[in-house]
Design an enzyme around this catalytic site. Structure first.
Site, PDB file in Angstrom:
ATOM      1  N   ARG A  58       0.807  -1.222   0.000  1.00 51.10           N
ATOM      2  CA  ARG A  58       0.000   0.000   0.000  1.00 51.10           C
ATOM      3  C   ARG A  58       0.845   1.279   0.000  1.00 51.10           C
ATOM      4  NH1 ARG A  58      -1.778  -3.194   3.720  1.00 51.10           N
ATOM      5  NH2 ARG A  58      -1.433  -1.816   5.474  1.00 51.10           N
ATOM      6  N   ARG A  69       6.282   6.491   4.240  1.00 47.47           N
ATOM      7  CA  ARG A  69       5.846   5.420   3.338  1.00 47.47           C
ATOM      8  C   ARG A  69       5.809   4.086   4.077  1.00 47.47           C
ATOM      9  NH1 ARG A  69      11.112   7.129   0.325  1.00 47.47           N
ATOM     10  NH2 ARG A  69      10.175   8.985   1.079  1.00 47.47           N
ATOM     11  N   ASP A  89       9.572   1.340   0.828  1.00 50.04           N
ATOM     12  CA  ASP A  89      10.344   1.931  -0.255  1.00 50.04           C
ATOM     13  C   ASP A  89      11.419   0.924  -0.637  1.00 50.04           C
ATOM     14  OD1 ASP A  89      11.291   3.885  -2.052  1.00 50.04           O
ATOM     15  OD2 ASP A  89      12.718   4.648  -0.578  1.00 50.04           O
ATOM     16  N   ASP A 109      14.556   0.361  -3.415  1.00 48.90           N
ATOM     17  CA  ASP A 109      15.404   1.020  -4.410  1.00 48.90           C
ATOM     18  C   ASP A 109      16.450   0.053  -4.935  1.00 48.90           C
ATOM     19  OD1 ASP A 109      14.297   3.642  -4.233  1.00 48.90           O
ATOM     20  OD2 ASP A 109      15.436   3.998  -2.398  1.00 48.90           O
TER      21      ASP A 109
END
Length: 175
Positions: A85, A95, A98, A100
């Protein structure tokens, strides 16, 4: 099929039980197609970058071996964020998850959707501390901008990064 490439993924969360979010995401990385997780760092608590009106983050780094292309890997990671979500309401805002792509083998990539190596990782202790832990465990030297990871890490203030012990993780997860 070509041999798998080793890539490193940064994980972070500061919403909705962040320790659980990161631990679950670490497990879910094992389910990505054509990929397998080969290592993961400890969890670290860190202050947010950018807006300070948000909770601290829980961060980690995972190492994957993958046959996915960089953009296919990014698509899989963004789908995983959506299952958690993830909402992108403001730059550097809070958040649930996340993910990356930090490094993708020794490749570099400049694409509108993805830059590899991650363009800010050399300046972020919350990335380099867990990355160094994983690289050391795998006995893999990592170079950023043609300098060893340790050189970049030595330039950063790491005093505000707190390593979470197994006891910390268990105690926090049960609160």
């Amino acid at each position: 099929m070509n041999s798998a490439l080793r890539c490193y993924i940064g994980l972070g969360s500061n919403l909705e039980t962040p320790i659980e979010q990161v631990e679950r995401a670490l497990q879910e990385l094992d389910t990505l197609p054509l990929s397998r997780r080969v290592a993961k760092s400890s969890l670290y608590a860190t202050a947010p970058i950018g807006p300070q009106d948000q909770p601290d983050f829980i961060n980690a780094v995972a190492c994957l071996e993958t046959h996915l292309s960089p953009l296919a890997l990014l698509d899989q990671l963004q789908a995983l964020e959506q299952r958690h979500r993830r909402r992108r309401l403001r730059h550097w805002g809070p958040r649930t998850l996340d993910l990356d792509v930090l490094l993708y083998g020794k490749h570099t990539l400049q694409h509108p959707r993805l830059t590899v190596p991650h363009e800010q990782m050399h300046a972020r202790a919350f990335v380099l501390v867990p990355l160094a832990e994983v690289a050391t465990a795998l006995q893999q030297p990592i170079t950023l901008h043609q300098q060893p990871l340790e050189t970049w890490l030595s330039r950063l203030n790491t005093s505000d990064i707190r390593h979470l012990s197994a006891t910390d993780v268990t105690a926090t997860a049960t609160i």
